[in-house]
Design an enzyme around this catalytic site. Sequence first.
Site, PDB file in Angstrom:
ATOM      1  NE  ARG A 210      -4.276  -1.500   0.214  1.00  0.00           N
ATOM      2  CZ  ARG A 210      -4.471  -2.520  -0.597  1.00  0.00           C
ATOM      3  NH1 ARG A 210      -3.558  -2.817  -1.509  1.00  0.00           N
ATOM      4  NH2 ARG A 210      -5.574  -3.247  -0.507  1.00  0.00           N
TER       5      ARG A 210
ATOM      6  CG  HIS B 280      -3.411   0.260  -6.710  1.00  0.00           C
ATOM      7  ND1 HIS B 280      -3.724   0.906  -5.536  1.00  0.00           N
ATOM      8  CD2 HIS B 280      -3.440  -1.070  -6.391  1.00  0.00           C
ATOM      9  CE1 HIS B 280      -3.944   0.028  -4.578  1.00  0.00           C
ATOM     10  NE2 HIS B 280      -3.776  -1.185  -5.079  1.00  0.00           N
TER      11      HIS B 280
END
Length: 308
Positions: A223, A271
């Site tokens: 993350r 992402h």
Amino acid sequence: MSFVYKADPVRGREWASLFARHAPDIPFHIWPETGPREEVRYLAAWMPPDDILKTFPNLEILISVGAGIDQFDLSALPEHLPVVRMTEPGIAESMAEYVTMAVLSLHRDLPVYINQQRQKVWREIRVTSAARRKVGVLGLGMLGLAVLQQLRPFGFPLAAWSRSGGQVDGVDTFAGPGMLSAFLARTDILVCLLPLTDATRGILSHDLFAQLPHGAALVNVGRGAHLVEQDLLRALEEGQLSAAVLDVCEAEPLPLDHPFWDHPQILLTPHIASMTRPETAVDVVLDNIRRHAAGEALIGLVDRTRGY
């Protein structure tokens, strides 16, 4: 008894088609459509509604549409409500592909060659054998295991660190905070696959980078909040790190004026390292619904004391 999908509506329509084929007896709705809210028993979401039980008073399972659950505020969710991570195999397969690509790119100096191409520079770099390039994976869950298995045939010396440890054939394993320094000291390419918790937030920092061999490289597919961005820029400038491949950032989309966009030592992707595949995700979800109805253990059930 109905099911609500609250995430990307394009994928939601694929889920709806698969539910109609494999579970036609379960009414399926794509948010903001919900049908009678008191009939909703299952919710698959990236971000659930703020007051989840007020919205769905009879909800029985909350399912994350991704492998992580850090986007959920567990403290705001009723303690009796089971929270389930997505465990469909496509997530692990695509993550293993991406990390293999990233590790090989760093191993074979691709960021340098991309920058040289932009500058019209023709200069070779001596190749280092994979046997001399030590790869270390932070995290030994489903994704970490898949990545290690995919990397093994290339001949990299492999290691993994996790909080609780574990044994993996052909991999040196390190467990707990006391063994983190030893793990970092032997790692030339560091891959972050940790879950995001209070304990791991900001773990990719100046202090951690200083424990890696000089000139090491980073792959962050965990993350964005794992990484202290200014510490990465400093480590690259000082030469402590040679390059980084980043699929996640603190702010997404990345602001247009962010220094990562044009940094010659950073490869950046939006992402996309792993994505839930609707066809296998629905199989996993329907199996958990069956398990729940039969009183069996749910696959991917989150341990709230650990945060994942």
